[in-house]
Design a protein around this motif. Sequence first.
Motif, PDB file in Angstrom:
ATOM      1  N   GLU A 175      14.495 -31.979 -20.923  1.00  0.00           N
ATOM      2  CA  GLU A 175      14.652 -31.721 -19.486  1.00  0.00           C
ATOM      3  C   GLU A 175      14.859 -30.219 -19.228  1.00  0.00           C
ATOM      4  N   PRO A 176      13.953 -29.368 -19.696  1.00  0.00           N
ATOM      5  CA  PRO A 176      14.225 -27.925 -19.678  1.00  0.00           C
ATOM      6  C   PRO A 176      14.240 -27.283 -18.298  1.00  0.00           C
ATOM      7  N   VAL A 177      13.780 -27.995 -17.262  1.00  0.00           N
ATOM      8  CA  VAL A 177      13.782 -27.376 -15.930  1.00  0.00           C
ATOM      9  C   VAL A 177      14.554 -28.197 -14.901  1.00  0.00           C
ATOM     10  N   SER A 178      15.145 -29.318 -15.300  1.00  0.00           N
ATOM     11  CA  SER A 178      15.777 -30.206 -14.314  1.00  0.00           C
ATOM     12  C   SER A 178      17.000 -29.578 -13.654  1.00  0.00           C
ATOM     13  N   ALA A 179      17.656 -28.627 -14.312  1.00  0.00           N
ATOM     14  CA  ALA A 179      18.847 -27.996 -13.745  1.00  0.00           C
ATOM     15  C   ALA A 179      18.522 -26.752 -12.921  1.00  0.00           C
ATOM     16  N   LEU A 180      17.234 -26.455 -12.775  1.00  0.00           N
ATOM     17  CA  LEU A 180      16.825 -25.225 -12.097  1.00  0.00           C
ATOM     18  C   LEU A 180      16.340 -25.507 -10.681  1.00  0.00           C
ATOM     19  N   ASP A 181      16.397 -24.477  -9.838  1.00  0.00           N
ATOM     20  CA  ASP A 181      15.836 -24.578  -8.494  1.00  0.00           C
ATOM     21  C   ASP A 181      14.337 -24.835  -8.583  1.00  0.00           C
ATOM     22  N   VAL A 182      13.824 -25.552  -7.604  1.00  0.00           N
ATOM     23  CA  VAL A 182      12.402 -25.889  -7.594  1.00  0.00           C
ATOM     24  C   VAL A 182      11.541 -24.633  -7.656  1.00  0.00           C
TER      25      VAL A 182
END
Length: 318
Positions: A175-182
């Motif tokens: 999940e390398p981008v799930s914690a980032l802003d869209v």
Amino acid sequence: MSAAPFLTVRDLAKHYVSRGTKLNILEGISFDIAKGEVVGLVGESGSGKTTIGRSVLRLVEPSSGSVEFDGTELTTLSAAQMRRTRPRMQYIFQDPFASLSPRMTIGEILTEGLKIQGIGTRKERMDRARNALVQVDLPAEAVNRYAHEFSGGQRQRIGIARALTLAPEFIVADEPVSALDVSIQAQVINLLRDLQQRLGLTMLFISHDLAVVEYICDRVIVLYLGRIMEIASSADLYARPQHPYTRALLSAIPSPDPDAPRNRQILKGDIPSPANPPSGCVFRTRCPVALEACAHTIPELREVSPGQFKACIRDDLN
């Protein structure tokens, strides 16, 4: 696909016992990944995606099953043997805030693995750290700074750089981008895609975002309550999903055209507890086309078209 898979997983299982209750987190997980391939692993929260990624790298010990990496059976390696193998297999964590120590400089974070492995002199290790930062589009001078000085997207780039310093051949991206802003997600996904192609990396890409998976992955594994429901190439899965669960997941992908017709399939209820999984097919309690036989039969993963596999007893779903 190459003649010999780079990673072969067979009958992988992971069980925990909590307060006298057995939790079946994974059961009968089998798949292959070819060298240079990116395979997506998708499913709802609680389906066991992260446990597969960590079990493959032996960050958690599998309860049973086989994990063969480039011809070496990992589950039988001693701790010392596994330590020597780890530079070839790296992990990108989901949370870029929790995965970087606030007490260490970026240089110390990036060179820690090299130091543990006894690779290079201090100067050589720091040179590799600077090079890794440049590869992820950050300044080499960032080695002297601390994690709190960077944004979430930059921290995830640092996490990717940490994996690259050991020159791995296989990466689990959890999940390398799930914690980032869209607005930042696309930048990091494009970076991962570029690095994968440029360095020839093999990757297991874990995500709940099927739009991202379609963009970056060659094949997709669909997981539900610790069991594989479907495996197919990205092209086949998105064009002709075979399993009812896959169809429900795909129907939830937002459309860029608000006027496009939608066939939204909403699953009733929540994913069951691994402490009390349904009998037969684990998906049957939420399946819109379940049969009475589904309560008594555990469906095998079978090939229904070239390269496309599903775990469902029904053959009449078109």
